[in-house]
Write an enzyme that holds these catalytic residues in place. Structure first.
Site, PDB file in Angstrom:
ATOM      1  NE  ARG A  33      -2.262   1.718   3.589  1.00 22.61           N
ATOM      2  CZ  ARG A  33      -1.861   1.446   4.672  1.00 22.61           C
ATOM      3  NH1 ARG A  33      -2.657   0.102   4.973  1.00 22.61           N
ATOM      4  NH2 ARG A  33      -1.324   2.066   5.560  1.00 22.61           N
ATOM      5  CD  GLU A  60       3.792   4.905   6.347  1.00 24.53           C
ATOM      6  OE1 GLU A  60       4.994   4.898   6.934  1.00 24.53           O
ATOM      7  OE2 GLU A  60       2.829   4.339   6.751  1.00 24.53           O
ATOM      8  CG  ASN A  67       2.437   1.307   4.442  1.00 21.29           C
ATOM      9  OD1 ASN A  67       3.036   1.324   5.368  1.00 21.29           O
ATOM     10  ND2 ASN A  67       1.787   2.010   3.700  1.00 21.29           N
ATOM     11  CB  SER A 114      -4.253  -3.085   8.126  1.00 14.91           C
ATOM     12  OG  SER A 114      -3.973  -1.736   8.249  1.00 14.91           O
ATOM     13  CE  LYS A 149       7.857   5.041   7.489  1.00  8.30           C
ATOM     14  NZ  LYS A 149       7.754   3.582   7.986  1.00  8.30           N
ATOM     15  CE  LYS A 194       6.974   9.972   7.373  1.00  5.04           C
ATOM     16  NZ  LYS A 194       6.432   9.493   6.223  1.00  5.04           N
ATOM     17  CD  GLU A 228       6.225   0.447   7.891  1.00  4.19           C
ATOM     18  OE1 GLU A 228       5.150   1.012   7.954  1.00  4.19           O
ATOM     19  OE2 GLU A 228       7.199   0.542   7.596  1.00  4.19           O
ATOM     20  N   GLY A 229       3.113   1.364  12.000  1.00  5.75           N
ATOM     21  CA  GLY A 229       2.200   1.256  12.663  1.00  5.75           C
ATOM     22  C   GLY A 229       1.560   2.597  13.389  1.00  5.75           C
ATOM     23  NE  ARG A 286      -4.869   5.234   6.371  1.00  2.61           N
ATOM     24  CZ  ARG A 286      -3.453   4.809   6.719  1.00  2.61           C
ATOM     25  NH1 ARG A 286      -3.046   3.958   7.845  1.00  2.61           N
ATOM     26  NH2 ARG A 286      -2.459   4.989   5.904  1.00  2.61           N
TER      27      ARG A 286
END
Length: 533
Positions: free
Chosen positions: A137, A156, A158, A163, A334, A415, A419-420, A508
Site C-alpha cells: 500500500r 510512505e 508499506n 491493513s 524509511k 521518521k 510501522e503502525g 483514512r
C-alpha cells in the site's frame, strides 16, 4: 500528470445538513456498518476466544474529495512502485548497504539489525524458496506547493501487514449506499454515482495470495495467516479468508507467533512447512503451508524474546512463499524511501539495461514516480548530496544532516524505521529530540519535508466503542485525508520476473490537530473517495 490546477474549493466541505438530516444519515451509516461488517472487536484487556460482541469501526459520514486526475495518477504509478520494490527486495547488495547491520540502519537499530542478521544467515545457508509475495500500500496526501497548484505526495510505502483493504471496500460501499438511500439530501452537486468510484480491494488482494498459492502448486496445502494475539481488526482479515475459500477453494489457518513456536515444523530434507493440529480437525494431524501471510511481525514489541525471532526465521527457512519475506520487509524501511530520492537510484532500479535487459522503463514513467516524492534526507547524510557514491558520502556526515534538520525543523517530520503509527517526531519537537539523539543512532532516522494538505477542509467523524452516547455523535472537524493505493507483486525465481497488479484503494481521515494517522491506533477514521474536478 502529478499536478493539477486547483478548482474545487475544499473549504466548502462538508456540505451543510440540518440536524434532522444529520441524525437520519448517522443512523443509516451506523446500522449499515454494523450490518455489513465494517467492524472491530471492542477494546478489552484480553479478547475472548469466541467473540461475543462487535462495534462498528470509526467512519466518516461524507466521502472525501480528491481530484479525479490525481486519483488516476496515483493508481497509474502504483504499478511502477510494485516493480520498484520487488527489484529492491531482490537486490541483496543494496539492502545490505542501506539496511544491514554491518554498514546500514541495522547497525544502530536493534530491530532492523535482528531481522537483517537472521536473513543474512539464511541466505548464507541457502534459501529454499526464491519467490516473494508482496501485498503493498502506497500512502499519499494532497499537497499545495503553491496556492493554486495541487499535487499528491507519498507519505510512505508499506510492504508488511498492509491493513484495511477489506474495510476500505466496505466503507466505499457504505458511502455509495448513503448516496442511494438519501442522495445526501442533494447537499452538493458532486453527489453523483460517477463520482463515487467502486473499490474491489478484497478480490484484488485475495488474487495476489491465490497467485502465490497456485505457484506453490501442492494439493490440499493451505495459506497461513500469522496474526497478533488479541487481534481487534479481524473483520478486515476475515473477508480475505472468505474470498480465498469461496472463489479459489483455498483454506486458511490462523496462528500467532506463540502458537507457531509449538506447531510449526520445517522438513530438513524438503523444507516443507507443516503446522501440527488436532486429528479431529485434520485427519493427518498436519497441514502443509503454501504461503505465509503476515498480519503481524512489523513492530519490535511483537518479538519480546529471542524465540519470537527464531520462529520468524524458522518460517523464513521453509519452502512456503512468504508475504513478505524478510528482504521485502526491509525494503519497506524509511531509509530505503529516503535513498530512492538520491540522484540515479530510481534509474538504477528502473532504467538499468545492464541489470534488467529490455525490462526497463522510459524516463517519463520514472519521472512520474519521482514527482510523488517529498524532499528528504538522512540525519547521517554528508553535505555532498549529489554524490551517490556511498564511501564519498561518509565524509562530513556527522553534522550536516542534523544541522539541516535543525534549521528547517518547523517544516519537517523525523521518521524512524517503524510501522503502525505513533513513532514520528514533528516540527518544534525536533530540536530537543536531536539534542538527546546519540550520534551513532542518526542513521536510523530520516528527515522529510512536511506535506501541506488543503486548509479549512472538514468532515463528520463517528467513533464507537463507548457507552457514552455523546461520544458517538458525529463530530464536525477540520481534517486531513490520506489516500492509499493497494497493489501486489509475485516475483523472484531464476528469471527475476515480476508479476504485479494495482488492486484498490483506501482513504483514512483524521482531525487536523493529530500528527499520526493510524485507524487501529485511534487517530483516524475510515473514509472513501469523492472524485471532483
Amino acid at each position: 500528470m502529478a499536478d493539477t490546477t486547483a478548482t474545487f474549493d475544499f473549504s466548502t466541505w462538508p456540505p451543510a445538513l440540518s440536524k434532522a438530516q444529520l441524525d437520519a444519515i448517522t443512523l443509516y451509516a451506523t446500522t449499515y456498518a454494523l450490518s455489513h461488517g465494517v467492524l472491530y472487536l471492542p477494546p478489552a484487556k484480553h479478547q475472548p476466544t469466541v467473540p461475543t460482541a462487535a462495534i462498528h469501526a470509526p467512519i466518516s459520514l461524507f466521502p472525501s474529495p480528491v481530484p479525479r486526475r490525481l486519483f488516476e495518477y496515483a493508481r497509474k504509478i502504483q504499478r511502477t512502485y510494485n516493480l520498484l520494490y520487488a527489484r529492491i527486495a531482490m537486490d541483496e547488495e543494496f539492502l545490505d548497504r542501506v539496511m544491514g547491520a554491518d554498514e546500514g540502519v541495522g547497525k544502530v537499530d536493534d530491530f532492523i539489525g535482528q531481522l537483517w542478521k537472521g536473513w543474512k544467515q539464511l541466505r548464507d545457508a541457502g534459501l529454499a524458496q526464491p519467490l516473494h509475495l508482496g501485498l503493498f500500500r502506497s500512502d499519499y496526501l494532497l499537497h499545495y506547493a503553491l496556492k493554486d497548484s495541487l499535487s499528491i505526495k507519498q507519505v510512505e510505502f508499506n510492504t508488511i501487514s498492509v491493513s484495511f483493504g477489506s474495510l476500505s471496500q466496505r466503507t466505499a460501499e457504505l458511502h455509495r449506499y448513503l448516496l442511494a438511500a438519501t442522495r445526501y439530501y442533494d447537499a452538493s452537486p458532486y453527489f453523483k454515482l460517477d463520482n463515487f468510484p467502486s473499490n474491489d480491494t478484497i478480490a484484488g488482494l485475495a488474487s495476489g495470495l491465490a497467485q502465490a498459492h497456485e505457484a506453490y502448486s501442492v494439493d490440499d496445502s493451505q495459506i497461513l495467516f500469522v496474526v497478533q494475539p488479541g487481534e481487534r481488526n479481524v473483520f478486515d482479515q476475515r473477508p480475505l479468508e472468505y474470498e480465498l475459500l469461496e472463489k479459489y477453494s483455498i483454506r486458511i489457518i490462523r496462528q500467532t507467533f506463540d502458537e507457531l513456536a509449538l506447531s510449526a515444523s520445517v522438513d530438513p530434507v524438503t523444507s516443507v512447512l507443516r503446522i501440527s493440529c488436532s486429528p479431529d480437525l485434520q485427519p493427518s494431524g498436519v497441514i502443509e503451508i503454501s504461503t505465509v501471510y503476515y498480519r503481524s511481525g512489523y513492530m519490535p514489541h511483537e518479538y519480546p524474546t529471542a524465540s519470537h525471532y527464531a520462529t520468524r526465521f524458522h518460517l523464513e527457512r521453509s519452502k512456503a512463499i512468504k508475504c513478505p519475506t524478510v528482504a521485502l520487509q526491509l525494503a519497506g524501511g524509511k531509509k530505503v524511501q529516503e535513498v530512492l530520492t538520491q540522484p540515479g537510484v530510481l534509474e538504477y532500479f528502473l532504467a538499468n539495461e545492464e541489470k534488467y535487459g529490455r525490462d526497463t522503463l522510459p524516463a517519463e514513467e520514472i519521472n512520474n514516480v519521482r514527482k510523488s516524492f517529498m524532499g528528504m534526507w538522512g540525519l547521517d547524510v554528508g553535505e555532498d548530496l549529489q554524490n551517490p557514491d556511498h564511501d564519498a558520502m561518509k565524509a562530513g556526515r556527522e553534522e550536516y544532516g542534523v544541522r539541516k534538520a535543525r534549521e528547517a525543523a518547523s517544516s519537517l517530520v523525523l521518521k524512524p524505521q517503524r510501522e503502525g503509527g505513533g513513532n514520528n517526531i514533528y516540527k518544534e519537537d525536533i530540536p530537543p529530540f536531536l539534542d538527546i539523539l546519540p550520534p551513532q543512532e542518526r542513521s536510523a532516522w530520516i528527515a522529510m519535508e512536511l506535506i501541506h494538505p488543503p486548509e479549512n477542509f472538514g468532515n463528520y467523524l463517528i467513533r464507537a466503542g463507548t457507552t457514552d452516547l455523546e461520544s458517538r455523535t458525529p463530530v464536525k472537524a477540520e481534517v486531513v485525508s490520506e489516500l492509499g493505493i493497494f497493489g501486489w507483486a509475485l516475483f523472484g525465481g531464476p528469471d527475476k520476473q515480476v508479476v504485479e497488479r494495482e488492486v484498490g484503494w483506501l482513504v483514512r481521515t483524521k482531525g487536523k490537530e493529530s500528527n499520526e494517522g493510524g485507524v487501529a491506533t485511534g487517530f483516524s477514521v475510515l473514509d472513501s473517495l469523492l472524485l471532483v474536478d
